[in-house]
Design a protein around this motif. Structure first.
Motif, PDB file in Angstrom:
ATOM      1  N   THR A   1      -7.258   3.132  -2.972  1.00 23.82           N
ATOM      2  CA  THR A   1      -6.159   3.014  -2.016  1.00 23.82           C
ATOM      3  C   THR A   1      -6.580   3.464  -0.625  1.00 23.82           C
ATOM      4  OG1 THR A   1      -4.554   3.353  -3.796  1.00 23.82           O
ATOM      5  CG2 THR A   1      -3.776   3.712  -1.549  1.00 23.82           C
ATOM      6  N   LEU A   2      -7.332   4.549  -0.543  1.00 24.66           N
ATOM      7  CA  LEU A   2      -7.835   4.993   0.761  1.00 24.66           C
ATOM      8  C   LEU A   2      -8.775   3.952   1.361  1.00 24.66           C
ATOM      9  CD1 LEU A   2      -8.534   8.773  -0.005  1.00 24.66           C
ATOM     10  CD2 LEU A   2      -6.688   7.829   1.414  1.00 24.66           C
ATOM     11  N   ASN A   3      -9.558   3.307   0.512  1.00 29.81           N
ATOM     12  CA  ASN A   3     -10.443   2.247   1.002  1.00 29.81           C
ATOM     13  C   ASN A   3      -9.645   1.083   1.569  1.00 29.81           C
ATOM     14  OD1 ASN A   3     -13.175   0.938   1.144  1.00 29.81           O
ATOM     15  ND2 ASN A   3     -12.193  -0.500  -0.244  1.00 29.81           N
ATOM     16  N   ALA A   4      -8.542   0.725   0.898  1.00 29.75           N
ATOM     17  CA  ALA A   4      -7.682  -0.348   1.408  1.00 29.75           C
ATOM     18  C   ALA A   4      -7.037   0.052   2.721  1.00 29.75           C
ATOM     19  CB  ALA A   4      -6.608  -0.689   0.371  1.00 29.75           C
ATOM     20  N   ALA A   5      -6.587   1.305   2.825  1.00 31.80           N
ATOM     21  CA  ALA A   5      -5.985   1.786   4.073  1.00 31.80           C
ATOM     22  C   ALA A   5      -6.990   1.736   5.208  1.00 31.80           C
ATOM     23  CB  ALA A   5      -5.472   3.213   3.878  1.00 31.80           C
ATOM     24  N   TYR A   6      -8.221   2.148   4.935  1.00 39.26           N
ATOM     25  CA  TYR A   6      -9.278   2.110   5.952  1.00 39.26           C
ATOM     26  C   TYR A   6      -9.556   0.673   6.395  1.00 39.26           C
ATOM     27  CZ  TYR A   6     -13.891   2.584   8.091  1.00 39.26           C
ATOM     28  OH  TYR A   6     -14.946   2.522   8.955  1.00 39.26           O
ATOM     29  N   ALA A   7      -9.584  -0.242   5.438  1.00 41.50           N
ATOM     30  CA  ALA A   7      -9.810  -1.652   5.769  1.00 41.50           C
ATOM     31  C   ALA A   7      -8.672  -2.205   6.616  1.00 41.50           C
ATOM     32  CB  ALA A   7      -9.968  -2.474   4.490  1.00 41.50           C
ATOM     33  N   MET A   8      -7.433  -1.869   6.284  1.00 38.11           N
ATOM     34  CA  MET A   8      -6.285  -2.329   7.081  1.00 38.11           C
ATOM     35  C   MET A   8      -6.373  -1.818   8.508  1.00 38.11           C
ATOM     36  SD  MET A   8      -3.324  -1.808   4.185  1.00 38.11           S
ATOM     37  CE  MET A   8      -1.921  -2.248   5.227  1.00 38.11           C
TER      38      MET A   8
ATOM     39  N   ILE B   1       0.835  -1.207   0.000  1.00 36.63           N
ATOM     40  CA  ILE B   1       0.000   0.000   0.000  1.00 36.63           C
ATOM     41  C   ILE B   1       0.866   1.251   0.000  1.00 36.63           C
ATOM     42  CG2 ILE B   1      -0.322   0.278   2.513  1.00 36.63           C
ATOM     43  CD1 ILE B   1      -3.280   0.929   1.860  1.00 36.63           C
ATOM     44  N   HIS B   2       2.042   1.208   0.623  1.00 35.88           N
ATOM     45  CA  HIS B   2       2.942   2.365   0.579  1.00 35.88           C
ATOM     46  C   HIS B   2       3.394   2.632  -0.851  1.00 35.88           C
ATOM     47  CE1 HIS B   2       4.190   1.800   5.090  1.00 35.88           C
ATOM     48  NE2 HIS B   2       2.941   2.176   4.936  1.00 35.88           N
ATOM     49  N   HIS B   3       3.729   1.566  -1.584  1.00 37.60           N
ATOM     50  CA  HIS B   3       4.102   1.731  -2.988  1.00 37.60           C
ATOM     51  C   HIS B   3       2.974   2.402  -3.770  1.00 37.60           C
ATOM     52  CE1 HIS B   3       7.975  -0.105  -3.059  1.00 37.60           C
ATOM     53  NE2 HIS B   3       7.568  -1.328  -2.780  1.00 37.60           N
ATOM     54  N   CYS B   4       1.744   1.974  -3.508  1.00 39.01           N
ATOM     55  CA  CYS B   4       0.602   2.534  -4.235  1.00 39.01           C
ATOM     56  C   CYS B   4       0.375   3.996  -3.862  1.00 39.01           C
ATOM     57  CB  CYS B   4      -0.651   1.706  -3.962  1.00 39.01           C
ATOM     58  SG  CYS B   4      -0.594   0.040  -4.667  1.00 39.01           S
ATOM     59  N   MET B   5       0.507   4.307  -2.577  1.00 38.04           N
ATOM     60  CA  MET B   5       0.356   5.702  -2.155  1.00 38.04           C
ATOM     61  C   MET B   5       1.368   6.594  -2.865  1.00 38.04           C
ATOM     62  SD  MET B   5       0.027   5.030   1.945  1.00 38.04           S
ATOM     63  CE  MET B   5      -1.389   4.227   2.694  1.00 38.04           C
ATOM     64  N   ARG B   6       2.617   6.139  -2.888  1.00 40.25           N
ATOM     65  CA  ARG B   6       3.660   6.935  -3.541  1.00 40.25           C
ATOM     66  C   ARG B   6       3.407   7.064  -5.043  1.00 40.25           C
ATOM     67  NH1 ARG B   6       7.154   4.480   0.529  1.00 40.25           N
ATOM     68  NH2 ARG B   6       7.368   2.633  -0.770  1.00 40.25           N
ATOM     69  N   LEU B   7       2.936   5.987  -5.668  1.00 43.51           N
ATOM     70  CA  LEU B   7       2.689   6.027  -7.116  1.00 43.51           C
ATOM     71  C   LEU B   7       1.587   7.010  -7.479  1.00 43.51           C
ATOM     72  CD1 LEU B   7       2.908   2.440  -8.669  1.00 43.51           C
ATOM     73  CD2 LEU B   7       4.332   4.427  -9.127  1.00 43.51           C
ATOM     74  N   ILE B   8       0.612   7.172  -6.614  1.00 39.61           N
ATOM     75  CA  ILE B   8      -0.436   8.158  -6.887  1.00 39.61           C
ATOM     76  C   ILE B   8       0.175   9.555  -6.915  1.00 39.61           C
ATOM     77  CG2 ILE B   8      -2.539   9.235  -5.966  1.00 39.61           C
ATOM     78  CD1 ILE B   8      -3.237   6.375  -4.868  1.00 39.61           C
ATOM     79  N   GLY B   9       1.088   9.828  -5.993  1.00 34.73           N
ATOM     80  CA  GLY B   9       1.795  11.105  -6.011  1.00 34.73           C
ATOM     81  C   GLY B   9       2.623  11.277  -7.268  1.00 34.73           C
TER      82      GLY B   9
END
Length: 403
Positions: free
Chosen positions: A316-323, A261-269
């Motif tokens: 990605t935010l949905n995945a973060a919330y689920a985690m 998920i960190h990789h995905c967060m950074r890729l959105i940026g």
């Protein structure tokens, strides 16, 4: 907003963006130049100069949810901050939030002994050393982690390690002092997920040879320091095993969830930054008597890029919330979905941006080739698209098992 930012996150994001404007963006050209000049075996001076500034401003170790060592942020709170850092290859290490150190620190925090934490976690959190993670092997299809063949054999009060690893990020870095190594302690166990263990291996242990750096689309050191490492009769104390024998696969799954998920967060940026470059470029260039921005094919791509970024961010935010709410294990489907969707989104947008920049887009002058190398790599790293798609399909089919 579906996921509003808390006042704490709003303030951290403001400080991060200010730091990026003052210190990161102005130093990117120098960073890429040093990466090219010094190569993957050296420390880049610009990074070491900026780290104390970031730490002094409280922009340090923002990851590590539910830990007194981090900023005390949840995955959902960390997401917009990680996105800001992802806008530049220089940023994550400056803020001590770069892979694989983040994942390794989480492993040490969760599974390491107090002795391990004092010896390895403490200097990693301080940014004094770096680390590597040795799992992938050239001789087997490592997308199936149960294929891993490296051996970890008990010999009295020690374990003896043998194996050949590659894409072991950071191993060429002279500051890399500790390796988390995955291998088999019980290769004959009928449960293939209980054959593996993880063990801490100091990088100065006799028998470790960092054979070579591995380029990613011709880049050494950017986006990361991928390396090939050979372990020959490497002996470490028995207490270096994390959690105990047979727990390696379990640790890997716990480690890779946050890493993905960190990789995905950074890729959105990175995708946001790329779209910004694309828009500026097409507004400034004239072709066939009018700005490229007025060509309908360009407008269509810009519109599609905006839609794709927003979709990826919400997923990605949905995945973060689920985690945060149900745990990484229960959130496996959400994590798998973003690991497929976000790198593919970024690859497409970067490709359009390269096209919009013309021949210059294929050079290193605009940061697009470096960005593409990162995005394309992440369709493989931490599990290839095909594995995640199969997993998502199995989750979906399971809903209809009684039909």
């Amino acid at each position: 907003m579906l996921y509003p930012m808390s006042p704490k996150v709003v303030e951290l994001k403001r400080k991060l963006e200010s730091f990026m404007d003052r210190h990161i963006y102005p130093n990117e050209e120098r960073f890429y130049r040093e990466a090219e000049e010094f190569g993957p075996w050296k420390v880049y001076p610009v990074v070491e100069e900026l780290k104390p500034l970031a730490r002094a401003e409280g922009l340090w170790n923002l990851f590590l949810p539910e830990s007194s060592h981090g900023a005390g942020l949840t995955n959902l709170e960390y997401a917009p901050l990680c996105e800001v850092m992802g806008r530049s290859h220089l940023a994550p290490e400056v803020f001590n939030c770069s892979a694989p150190d983040t994942g390794n620190m989480e492993v040490l925090e969760r599974y390491g002994s107090e002795k391990d934490k004092e010896r390895w976690l403490k200097p990693l959190l301080a940014g004094e050393i770096r680390s590597c993670f040795a799992m992938t092997e050239p001789a087997v299809a490592s997308s199936d982690a149960t294929n891993i063949e490296s051996s970890i054999v008990r010999d009295g009060d020690h374990y003896v390690i043998n194996g050949r690893k590659w894409y072991t990020t950071n191993a060429t870095d002279p500051r890399c002092k500790i390796c988390i190594f995955m291998g088999k302690t019980d290769p004959d166990n009928p449960d293939r997920h209980k054959q593996q263990s993880m063990i801490l291996v100091p990088m100065d242990t006799p028998g470790i040879e960092v054979k070579r750096p591995l380029p990613v689309f011709g880049f050494y050191g950017v986006p990361d320091r991928a390396s090939e490492v050979v372990f020959t009769n490497v002996r470490v104390p028995k207490e270096n095993v994390l959690l105990g024998e047979g727990r390696g696969f379990e640790i890997a799954q716990g480690r890779l969830g946050p890493g993905r998920i960190h990789h995905c967060m950074r890729l959105i940026g990175l995708a946001e930054r790329t779209l910004e470059k694309m828009c500026r470029r097409v507004r400034s260039r004239i072709a066939f008597g009018k700005p490229v921005s007025e060509q309908t094919v360009t407008q269509e791509r810009i519109a599609e890029a905006r839609i794709m970024i927003e979709q990826a961010r919400l997923l990605t935010l949905n995945a973060a919330y689920a985690m945060d709410t149900v745990g990484n294990k229960v959130a496996k489907a959400e994590i798998a979905m973003i690991k497929v969707a976000v790198p593919n989104m970024a690859c497409q947008i970067i490709d359009w941006a390269i096209q919009a920049h013309g021949g210059g887009g294929t050079s290193n002058d605009f940061g697009l080739t470096q960005a593409y190398a990162t995005a394309r790599l992440l369709r493989l790293a931490d599990g290839p698209d095909e594995v995640h798609r199969n997993q998502i399909a199995r989750f979906e089919l399971k809903k209809y098992s009684n039909v």
